[in-house]
Write an enzyme that holds these catalytic residues in place. Structure first.
Site, PDB file in Angstrom:
ATOM      1  CD  GLU A 164      -2.764   1.370   2.397  1.00 17.28           C
ATOM      2  OE1 GLU A 164      -3.707   2.177   2.344  1.00 17.28           O
ATOM      3  OE2 GLU A 164      -2.515   0.677   3.415  1.00 17.28           O
ATOM      4  CD  GLU A 182       1.862   8.195   5.185  1.00 18.53           C
ATOM      5  OE1 GLU A 182       2.213   9.367   4.934  1.00 18.53           O
ATOM      6  OE2 GLU A 182       0.888   7.631   4.641  1.00 18.53           O
ATOM      7  CG  ASP A 223      -1.452  15.383  -2.287  1.00 20.34           C
ATOM      8  OD1 ASP A 223      -2.274  16.042  -2.953  1.00 20.34           O
ATOM      9  OD2 ASP A 223      -0.603  15.911  -1.546  1.00 20.34           O
ATOM     10  CE  LYS A 274      -1.190  25.735  -7.296  1.00 22.81           C
ATOM     11  NZ  LYS A 274       0.002  26.567  -6.963  1.00 22.81           N
ATOM     12  CG  ASP A 319     -12.116  12.315  -0.976  1.00 24.64           C
ATOM     13  OD1 ASP A 319     -10.952  11.884  -1.092  1.00 24.64           O
ATOM     14  OD2 ASP A 319     -12.375  13.489  -0.671  1.00 24.64           O
ATOM     15  CB  THR A 323      -8.543   4.157   4.642  1.00 27.37           C
ATOM     16  OG1 THR A 323      -9.364   5.243   4.209  1.00 27.37           O
ATOM     17  CG2 THR A 323      -8.184   3.285   3.439  1.00 27.37           C
ATOM     18  CD  GLU A 324      -6.626   4.865   9.603  1.00 29.60           C
ATOM     19  OE1 GLU A 324      -5.911   4.212  10.368  1.00 29.60           O
ATOM     20  OE2 GLU A 324      -6.460   4.884   8.368  1.00 29.60           O
ATOM     21  CD  GLU A 355     -13.351   3.153   2.159  1.00 32.83           C
ATOM     22  OE1 GLU A 355     -14.205   2.492   1.534  1.00 32.83           O
ATOM     23  OE2 GLU A 355     -12.154   2.800   2.252  1.00 32.83           O
TER      24      GLU A 355
END
Length: 217
Positions: free
Chosen positions: A44, A69, A118, A122, A154, A192-193, A195
């Site tokens: 992931e 991460e 992310d 732009k 999202d 996920t958190e 989500e």
């Protein structure tokens, strides 16, 4: 004060050295040695606080997982959860991966998850998106033939962009929806958190799964 806070975070992260890979580039082509088994490996990219990848690791003990991460303060939360879970089939990389070839060898992974990446809104920042063609070309080389990439967001604009990039690079959509939680496969979806937060707000989640064909060498 900020430097002191960073130092404290780094010290706390170091306490979790058992599951944190300190030299991930040196493990390229050797990841199965890290797990000490021949099980398939999934990654992931952008694991956040780890809810998603830890749930998968618990549900699938015969699979190995790598959670990536770059944000240290967020990674710390994931490591703390992993310590409580006491799983032996997951490890963590606390870095931003800009070139997957530096970390993984050809066909070393069996699947990749991209969750709420992310959006880099732009237009000039498009190459930074994890679903941009330059990243996708990297994924297809480190994934086994027939593997899948799963993507959730999202952000409607990012979802539309991702689907165009998948199509351009020749990664066919196996599943696609703009409202994941209203689908049959959404019922089995691991969240996920982010989500959970969006779902509580009534926000729809975009999701797709694409199949990877390895390029001819």
């Amino acid at each position: 004060m900020r430097l002191r806070k960073i130092k404290i975070i780094e010290e706390k992260i170091a306490e979790h050295h058992q599951c944190l890979i300190a030299d991930p580039r040196a493990r390229k082509g050797k990841w199965q040695r890290v797990f000490k088994n021949g099980n398939e490996i999934y990654a992931e990219l952008g694991c956040g606080r780890g809810q998603f990848i830890l749930a998968l690791a618990e549900q699938n003990p015969a699979r190995n997982y790598i959670a990536v991460e770059g944000r240290s303060s967020v990674m710390l939360r994931a490591l703390e959860k992993a310590a409580k879970a006491k799983l032996d089939n997951i490890v963590f990389i606390n870095e931003y991966i800009h070139d997957v070839h530096e970390y993984f060898d050809m066909a070393e992974l069996a699947g990749i998850y991209l969750n709420f990446s992310d959006p880099w809104p732009k237009g000039s920042h498009a190459p930074r998106r994890l679903t941009h063609g330059r990243f996708l070309n990297g994924y297809r080389r480190i994934l086994k033939e027939g593997s899948c990439i799963e993507f959730k967001t999202d952000n409607d604009a990012l979802f539309a962009f991702a689907k165009r990039e998948f199509e351009k690079i020749g990664m066919p959509l196996l599943r696609s929806t703009e409202d994941l939680h209203c689908t049959d496969y959404g019922a089995k979806n691991v969240t996920t958190e982010y989500e959970d937060k969006f779902k509580a707000q009534g926000k729809k989640i975009n999701y797709c799964m694409v199949k990877v064909s390895v390029p001819i060498q």
